[in-house]
Design a protein around this motif. Structure first.
Motif, PDB file in Angstrom:
ATOM      1  N   LYS A 152      65.445  11.875 101.922  1.00 40.84           N
ATOM      2  CA  LYS A 152      65.861  13.124 102.551  1.00 40.84           C
ATOM      3  C   LYS A 152      64.751  14.181 102.514  1.00 40.84           C
ATOM      4  N   GLY A 153      63.553  13.770 102.096  1.00 42.89           N
ATOM      5  CA  GLY A 153      62.410  14.673 102.184  1.00 42.89           C
ATOM      6  C   GLY A 153      62.156  15.555 100.974  1.00 42.89           C
ATOM      7  N   ALA A 154      62.779  15.247  99.841  1.00 41.63           N
ATOM      8  CA  ALA A 154      62.597  16.081  98.648  1.00 41.63           C
ATOM      9  C   ALA A 154      61.351  15.669  97.865  1.00 41.63           C
ATOM     10  N   ASN A 155      60.854  16.592  97.042  1.00 44.13           N
ATOM     11  CA  ASN A 155      59.849  16.258  96.031  1.00 44.13           C
ATOM     12  C   ASN A 155      60.629  15.903  94.765  1.00 44.13           C
ATOM     13  N   VAL A 156      60.363  14.721  94.221  1.00 42.66           N
ATOM     14  CA  VAL A 156      61.254  14.210  93.175  1.00 42.66           C
ATOM     15  C   VAL A 156      60.528  13.965  91.859  1.00 42.66           C
ATOM     16  N   PRO A 159      54.018  13.121 104.691  1.00 43.09           N
ATOM     17  CA  PRO A 159      52.809  12.979 103.878  1.00 43.09           C
ATOM     18  C   PRO A 159      52.737  14.016 102.744  1.00 43.09           C
ATOM     19  N   GLU A 160      53.380  15.197 102.915  1.00 42.60           N
ATOM     20  CA  GLU A 160      53.252  16.240 101.875  1.00 42.60           C
ATOM     21  C   GLU A 160      54.185  16.017 100.694  1.00 42.60           C
ATOM     22  N   GLN A 161      55.114  15.090 100.841  1.00 43.11           N
ATOM     23  CA  GLN A 161      56.076  14.872  99.760  1.00 43.11           C
ATOM     24  C   GLN A 161      55.390  14.416  98.475  1.00 43.11           C
ATOM     25  N   ARG A 162      55.900  14.910  97.328  1.00 37.36           N
ATOM     26  CA  ARG A 162      55.282  14.517  96.062  1.00 37.36           C
ATOM     27  C   ARG A 162      56.307  13.961  95.082  1.00 37.36           C
ATOM     28  N   PHE A 163      55.883  12.923  94.360  1.00 34.59           N
ATOM     29  CA  PHE A 163      56.765  12.285  93.387  1.00 34.59           C
ATOM     30  C   PHE A 163      56.050  12.169  92.049  1.00 34.59           C
ATOM     31  N   GLU A 178      56.053  23.427  86.754  1.00 33.08           N
ATOM     32  CA  GLU A 178      54.713  23.930  87.055  1.00 33.08           C
ATOM     33  C   GLU A 178      54.066  23.113  88.169  1.00 33.08           C
ATOM     34  N   SER A 179      54.305  21.788  88.161  1.00 28.63           N
ATOM     35  CA  SER A 179      53.629  20.979  89.181  1.00 28.63           C
ATOM     36  C   SER A 179      54.391  20.883  90.510  1.00 28.63           C
ATOM     37  N   LEU A 180      55.739  20.879  90.483  1.00 25.36           N
ATOM     38  CA  LEU A 180      56.461  20.722  91.759  1.00 25.36           C
ATOM     39  C   LEU A 180      57.360  21.908  92.130  1.00 25.36           C
ATOM     40  N   GLY A 181      57.242  22.985  91.419  1.00 21.41           N
ATOM     41  CA  GLY A 181      58.045  24.166  91.746  1.00 21.41           C
ATOM     42  C   GLY A 181      59.385  24.193  91.021  1.00 21.41           C
ATOM     43  N   ASP A 182      60.088  25.316  91.137  1.00 21.66           N
ATOM     44  CA  ASP A 182      61.377  25.473  90.453  1.00 21.66           C
ATOM     45  C   ASP A 182      62.342  24.358  90.847  1.00 21.66           C
TER      46      ASP A 182
HETATM   47  C1  LIG Z   1      57.201  19.588  98.422  1.00 19.27           C
HETATM   48  O1  LIG Z   1      57.208  18.849  99.621  1.00 19.27           O
HETATM   49  C2  LIG Z   1      56.950  19.560 100.803  1.00 19.27           C
HETATM   50  C3  LIG Z   1      57.028  18.614 101.962  1.00 19.27           C
HETATM   51  O2  LIG Z   1      58.143  17.785 101.920  1.00 19.27           O
HETATM   52  C4  LIG Z   1      55.636  20.269 100.734  1.00 19.27           C
HETATM   53  O3  LIG Z   1      55.396  21.007 101.894  1.00 19.27           O
HETATM   54  C5  LIG Z   1      55.604  21.173  99.510  1.00 19.27           C
HETATM   55  O4  LIG Z   1      54.361  21.773  99.378  1.00 19.27           O
HETATM   56  C6  LIG Z   1      55.949  20.396  98.249  1.00 19.27           C
HETATM   57  N1  LIG Z   1      56.022  21.316  97.147  1.00 19.27           N
HETATM   58  C7  LIG Z   1      55.252  21.241  96.058  1.00 19.27           C
HETATM   59  C8  LIG Z   1      55.439  22.289  95.032  1.00 19.27           C
HETATM   60  O5  LIG Z   1      54.485  20.368  95.887  1.00 19.27           O
END
Ligand SMILES: *[C@@H]1O[C@H](CO)[C@@H](O)[C@H](O)[C@H]1NC(C)=O
Ligand SMILES: *[C@@H]1O[C@H](CO)[C@@H](O)[C@H](O)[C@H]1NC(C)=O
Ligand SMILES: *[C@@H]1O[C@H](CO)[C@@H](O)[C@H](O)[C@H]1NC(C)=O
Length: 352
Positions: free
Chosen positions: A58-62, A86-90, A113-117
């Motif tokens: 669903k496009g979340a950063n997990v 491509p911007e998604q982060r795990f 700190e690395s993926l946001g609140d």
């Molecule tokens: C989380 O993912 C989105 C794209 O799905 C990206 O734009 C965003 O920068 C990411 N957030 C972080 C904190 O990495």
């Protein structure tokens, strides 16, 4: 006379159609988790892993949290494979969430700190030990409460005040159908799941005004590695009683849980049996809108007789097992008293 009945019938059909339209068409809109940070505890296997994968789709950063690093890196690799953008982060963190609160808080602030609140916390870490009350050790009971209850408690404790302050957020608490009524062989496990249910009901009420939604997941038996482990410790009675419900797949369960959580539904169950048990066992829990509750009100009275029959059935299973156990015991003692006869029996059995 006939006309009156026709009118009554028409009214009934009209009401039913309205109820169906309301339930199936005018459902709530799901929230989006695109680009949001979702944390899944117990995310390395079972329902937790399926939930992490669903969130990634669903496009979340997990962030997945569990103990086993190998399994965790496998979970991240799987999410990388099915990524939508491509911007998604795990990422993963290895952590014993049944440990100290300070450690839990430290790791959670680090992942923020690395993926946001954290926008969504999915508490899915947990395990089961079955057995009649006195056969589960004191140490195992503490472990059950620690991982199942305090694990979810400590993670929720960290995120809830921050979510309330932000005015948004979703918390999923994974309890069990065993939190709806006591079942033979589930004593301490069910206690830990009841505790989670109570916690979920309370915090849902306390944080609604602050924009935080809470979902209580009540899965039934699911085909996971944890379930296989649980089967080993299950008494015969428990297997017969709870085995009748069949097994769900973790992917199915995860899809249902995520759907309910994103829609902001408090209760998440899957399948007719779980629906029935939750309706009967949790009649005071908030569950959807007026028409759903009207439907519940109509069926809940007669269903009370169903619960009477269910307990009759359980008791007969338990009695049958007890009679068999007693018979086996008598055989054993008589075999001890007359070893020759027992030996004779063995030889006879061999020849058969
Ligand atoms: C989380 O993912 C989105 C794209 O799905 C990206 O734009 C965003 O920068 C990411 N957030 C972080 C904190 O990495
Ligand atoms: C959970 O949090 C409490 C309160 O901060 C803490 O005392 C405890 O060590 C933590 N962990 C467990 C397993 O109770
Ligand atoms: C007890 O022994 C008899 C034969 O001696 C056998 O038929 C019966 O099945 C045994 N019962 C149990 C519960 O093992």
């Amino acid at each position: 006379m006939d006309l009156t009945w026709d009118i009554i019938l028409c009214i009934c059909i009209a009401i039913l159609v309205h109820i169906l339209i309301f339930i199936f068409v005018m459902g709530k809109r799901p929230k989006s988790i695109v680009g949001r940070h979702v944390v899944v505890t117990g995310g390395s296997k079972g329902i937790g892993l399926s939930l992490a994968v669903e969130c990634a789709m669903k496009g979340a950063n997990v962030t997945v949290i569990a103990r086993d690093e190998k399994m965790l890196s496998g979970a991240v690799a799987l999410m990388e494979l099915i990524r939508q953008r491509p911007e998604q982060r795990f990422q993963y963190r290895s952590l014993d969430i049944g440990g100290d609160y300070v450690e839990v808080a430290r790791v959670l602030s680090e992942v923020e700190e690395s993926l946001g609140d954290i926008y969504m916390l999915i508490n899915c870490a947990g395990f089961a030990i079955c057995g009649v009350f006195e056969s589960v050790s004191v140490a195992d009971t503490h472990k059950l409460m620690n991982v199942n209850f305090f694990g979810s408690y400590n993670c929720t404790r960290y995120v809830l005040p921050k979510m309330k302050k932000a005015g948004e957020g979703i918390i999923v608490i994974t309890s069990s159908q065993a939190a709806m009524f006591g079942i033979y062989g589930y004593g301490p496990y069910a206690a830990s799941k009841y505790a989670l249910r109570a916690m979920a009901e309370t915090i849902a009420m306390e944080s609604r005004e602050q924009g935080v939604s809470v979902t209580l997941a009540l899965p039934c038996d699911t085909n996971t590695p944890g379930f296989e482990e649980e089967e080993k410790s299950k008494p015969r009675e428990t297997k017969i009683i709870s085995g009748s419900g069949g097994l769900m797949q973790p992917e199915q369960m995860a899809k249902a849980i995520l759907k309910d959580a994103l829609k902001g539904n408090f209760i998440s169950t899957l399948g007719a049996e779980s629906w029935l048990i939750t309706l009967l066992g949790g009649a005071l829990m908030p569950w959807d809108g007026f028409f759903t509750n009207l439907l519940h009100a109509i069926v809940i009275g007669p269903l009370r007789l169903f619960s009477y029959g269910l307990h009759k059935h359980f008791n007969s299973v338990i009695r049958k097992c007890a009679v068999e156990d007693r018979a086996a015991q008598t055989n054993e003692t008589s075999a001890k008293h007359s070893p020759d006869q027992a030996k004779l029996g063995d030889t006879l059995a061999e020849h058969k």
